[in-house]
Design a protein around this motif. Structure first.
Motif, PDB file in Angstrom:
ATOM      1  N   GLU A  43       0.868  -1.177   0.000  1.00 35.53           N
ATOM      2  CA  GLU A  43       0.000   0.000   0.000  1.00 35.53           C
ATOM      3  C   GLU A  43       0.904   1.226   0.000  1.00 35.53           C
ATOM      4  O   GLU A  43       1.763   1.370   0.872  1.00 35.53           O
ATOM      5  CB  GLU A  43      -0.881  -0.009   1.248  1.00 35.53           C
ATOM      6  CG  GLU A  43      -1.811   1.166   1.342  1.00 35.53           C
ATOM      7  CD  GLU A  43      -2.672   1.084   2.588  1.00 35.53           C
ATOM      8  OE1 GLU A  43      -2.647   2.064   3.371  1.00 35.53           O
ATOM      9  OE2 GLU A  43      -3.352   0.071   2.778  1.00 35.53           O
ATOM     10  N   ILE A  44       0.709   2.118  -0.965  1.00 35.80           N
ATOM     11  CA  ILE A  44       1.539   3.311  -1.106  1.00 35.80           C
ATOM     12  C   ILE A  44       0.656   4.532  -0.854  1.00 35.80           C
ATOM     13  O   ILE A  44      -0.367   4.703  -1.509  1.00 35.80           O
ATOM     14  CB  ILE A  44       2.165   3.381  -2.510  1.00 35.80           C
ATOM     15  CG1 ILE A  44       2.958   2.109  -2.803  1.00 35.80           C
ATOM     16  CG2 ILE A  44       3.049   4.618  -2.644  1.00 35.80           C
ATOM     17  CD1 ILE A  44       3.370   1.952  -4.245  1.00 35.80           C
ATOM     18  N   SER A  45       1.074   5.362   0.103  1.00 39.46           N
ATOM     19  CA  SER A  45       0.279   6.533   0.479  1.00 39.46           C
ATOM     20  C   SER A  45       1.104   7.809   0.328  1.00 39.46           C
ATOM     21  O   SER A  45       2.294   7.832   0.636  1.00 39.46           O
ATOM     22  CB  SER A  45      -0.191   6.426   1.927  1.00 39.46           C
ATOM     23  OG  SER A  45      -0.972   5.282   2.114  1.00 39.46           O
ATOM     24  N   PHE A  46       0.440   8.860  -0.131  1.00 41.73           N
ATOM     25  CA  PHE A  46       1.041  10.187  -0.239  1.00 41.73           C
ATOM     26  C   PHE A  46       0.519  10.995   0.942  1.00 41.73           C
ATOM     27  O   PHE A  46      -0.675  11.227   1.075  1.00 41.73           O
ATOM     28  CB  PHE A  46       0.637  10.835  -1.569  1.00 41.73           C
ATOM     29  CG  PHE A  46       1.273  12.172  -1.816  1.00 41.73           C
ATOM     30  CD1 PHE A  46       2.587  12.253  -2.240  1.00 41.73           C
ATOM     31  CD2 PHE A  46       0.556  13.341  -1.642  1.00 41.73           C
ATOM     32  CE1 PHE A  46       3.167  13.490  -2.484  1.00 41.73           C
ATOM     33  CE2 PHE A  46       1.133  14.570  -1.885  1.00 41.73           C
ATOM     34  CZ  PHE A  46       2.443  14.646  -2.305  1.00 41.73           C
ATOM     35  N   TYR A  47       1.413  11.397   1.828  1.00 43.97           N
ATOM     36  CA  TYR A  47       1.049  12.004   3.107  1.00 43.97           C
ATOM     37  C   TYR A  47       1.498  13.457   3.166  1.00 43.97           C
ATOM     38  O   TYR A  47       2.649  13.768   2.866  1.00 43.97           O
ATOM     39  CB  TYR A  47       1.704  11.205   4.238  1.00 43.97           C
ATOM     40  CG  TYR A  47       1.355  11.655   5.619  1.00 43.97           C
ATOM     41  CD1 TYR A  47       0.106  11.392   6.162  1.00 43.97           C
ATOM     42  CD2 TYR A  47       2.284  12.321   6.400  1.00 43.97           C
ATOM     43  CE1 TYR A  47      -0.208  11.789   7.444  1.00 43.97           C
ATOM     44  CE2 TYR A  47       1.988  12.721   7.682  1.00 43.97           C
ATOM     45  CZ  TYR A  47       0.741  12.446   8.200  1.00 43.97           C
ATOM     46  OH  TYR A  47       0.432  12.849   9.472  1.00 43.97           O
ATOM     47  N   ASN A  48       0.577  14.344   3.543  1.00 44.83           N
ATOM     48  CA  ASN A  48       0.879  15.759   3.730  1.00 44.83           C
ATOM     49  C   ASN A  48       1.047  16.004   5.219  1.00 44.83           C
ATOM     50  O   ASN A  48       0.087  15.940   5.983  1.00 44.83           O
ATOM     51  CB  ASN A  48      -0.256  16.617   3.169  1.00 44.83           C
ATOM     52  CG  ASN A  48       0.041  18.095   3.207  1.00 44.83           C
ATOM     53  OD1 ASN A  48       0.817  18.568   4.026  1.00 44.83           O
ATOM     54  ND2 ASN A  48      -0.587  18.824   2.307  1.00 44.83           N
ATOM     55  N   ARG A  49       2.269  16.273   5.665  1.00 45.12           N
ATOM     56  CA  ARG A  49       2.546  16.463   7.093  1.00 45.12           C
ATOM     57  C   ARG A  49       1.971  17.773   7.616  1.00 45.12           C
ATOM     58  O   ARG A  49       1.606  17.866   8.775  1.00 45.12           O
ATOM     59  CB  ARG A  49       4.042  16.432   7.349  1.00 45.12           C
ATOM     60  CG  ARG A  49       4.651  15.078   7.091  1.00 45.12           C
ATOM     61  CD  ARG A  49       6.117  15.110   7.250  1.00 45.12           C
ATOM     62  NE  ARG A  49       6.431  14.662   8.601  1.00 45.12           N
ATOM     63  CZ  ARG A  49       7.651  14.501   9.038  1.00 45.12           C
ATOM     64  NH1 ARG A  49       8.669  14.807   8.263  1.00 45.12           N
ATOM     65  NH2 ARG A  49       7.878  14.068  10.248  1.00 45.12           N
ATOM     66  N   GLU A  50       1.893  18.783   6.752  1.00 45.42           N
ATOM     67  CA  GLU A  50       1.385  20.085   7.182  1.00 45.42           C
ATOM     68  C   GLU A  50      -0.105  19.998   7.546  1.00 45.42           C
ATOM     69  O   GLU A  50      -0.539  20.560   8.538  1.00 45.42           O
ATOM     70  CB  GLU A  50       1.600  21.111   6.069  1.00 45.42           C
ATOM     71  CG  GLU A  50       1.339  22.535   6.471  1.00 45.42           C
ATOM     72  CD  GLU A  50       1.743  23.478   5.364  1.00 45.42           C
ATOM     73  OE1 GLU A  50       0.917  23.717   4.459  1.00 45.42           O
ATOM     74  OE2 GLU A  50       2.884  23.966   5.400  1.00 45.42           O
ATOM     75  N   LYS A  51      -0.884  19.275   6.744  1.00 45.43           N
ATOM     76  CA  LYS A  51      -2.310  19.090   7.000  1.00 45.43           C
ATOM     77  C   LYS A  51      -2.579  17.851   7.851  1.00 45.43           C
ATOM     78  O   LYS A  51      -3.705  17.620   8.260  1.00 45.43           O
ATOM     79  CB  LYS A  51      -3.073  18.958   5.682  1.00 45.43           C
ATOM     80  CG  LYS A  51      -3.051  20.209   4.855  1.00 45.43           C
ATOM     81  CD  LYS A  51      -3.859  20.021   3.587  1.00 45.43           C
ATOM     82  CE  LYS A  51      -3.843  21.282   2.750  1.00 45.43           C
ATOM     83  NZ  LYS A  51      -4.599  21.105   1.510  1.00 45.43           N
ATOM     84  N   GLN A  55      -3.312  12.014   1.378  1.00 44.89           N
ATOM     85  CA  GLN A  55      -4.009  12.594   0.241  1.00 44.89           C
ATOM     86  C   GLN A  55      -4.376  11.560  -0.812  1.00 44.89           C
ATOM     87  O   GLN A  55      -5.430  11.664  -1.420  1.00 44.89           O
ATOM     88  CB  GLN A  55      -3.181  13.721  -0.370  1.00 44.89           C
ATOM     89  CG  GLN A  55      -3.042  14.879   0.597  1.00 44.89           C
ATOM     90  CD  GLN A  55      -2.366  16.078  -0.011  1.00 44.89           C
ATOM     91  OE1 GLN A  55      -1.492  15.952  -0.865  1.00 44.89           O
ATOM     92  NE2 GLN A  55      -2.773  17.252   0.429  1.00 44.89           N
ATOM     93  N   PHE A  56      -3.503  10.570  -1.071  1.00 43.03           N
ATOM     94  CA  PHE A  56      -3.806   9.496  -2.016  1.00 43.03           C
ATOM     95  C   PHE A  56      -3.283   8.189  -1.449  1.00 43.03           C
ATOM     96  O   PHE A  56      -2.305   8.176  -0.721  1.00 43.03           O
ATOM     97  CB  PHE A  56      -3.116   9.650  -3.384  1.00 43.03           C
ATOM     98  CG  PHE A  56      -2.939  11.038  -3.886  1.00 43.03           C
ATOM     99  CD1 PHE A  56      -4.022  11.821  -4.212  1.00 43.03           C
ATOM    100  CD2 PHE A  56      -1.675  11.566  -4.056  1.00 43.03           C
ATOM    101  CE1 PHE A  56      -3.852  13.091  -4.700  1.00 43.03           C
ATOM    102  CE2 PHE A  56      -1.497  12.840  -4.546  1.00 43.03           C
ATOM    103  CZ  PHE A  56      -2.590  13.603  -4.863  1.00 43.03           C
ATOM    104  N   THR A  57      -3.918   7.102  -1.865  1.00 39.05           N
ATOM    105  CA  THR A  57      -3.439   5.773  -1.512  1.00 39.05           C
ATOM    106  C   THR A  57      -3.623   4.856  -2.703  1.00 39.05           C
ATOM    107  O   THR A  57      -4.660   4.871  -3.353  1.00 39.05           O
ATOM    108  CB  THR A  57      -4.214   5.212  -0.307  1.00 39.05           C
ATOM    109  OG1 THR A  57      -4.020   6.074   0.814  1.00 39.05           O
ATOM    110  CG2 THR A  57      -3.737   3.817   0.053  1.00 39.05           C
TER     111      THR A  57
END
Length: 74
Positions: A43-51, A55-57
């Motif tokens: 499972e590959i996730s795009f993570y926004n640390r600021e928010k 955002q996507f998986t």
């Protein structure tokens, strides 16, 4: 500390990859990692640390590795 992370979760462990602070560069890194792990069940996730949110998986199914292996044998 980077603003964006790409997280890869596999059966044998998890990995977090710093993708930088620029959104476009981070998206490019996410696509590059997605292509690299295309045939591996994970499972590959795009993570926004600021928010503080994912955002996507993208989920690669378990059968993708088996299909690749069978194609190699054939």
């Amino acid at each position: 500390m980077c603003k964006y992370l790409v997280q890869v979760k596999m059966n044998f462990g998890n990995m977090s990859i710093s993708a930088g602070d620029n959104y476009q560069e981070a998206i490019n890194k996410y696509h590059e990692i997605k292509e690299y792990y295309n045939s591996i069940p994970c499972e590959i996730s795009f993570y926004n640390r600021e928010k503080n949110e994912v955002q996507f998986t993208k989920v690669n199914k378990d059968d993708s590795f088996d299909k690749l292996y069978n194609d190699l044998i054939n």
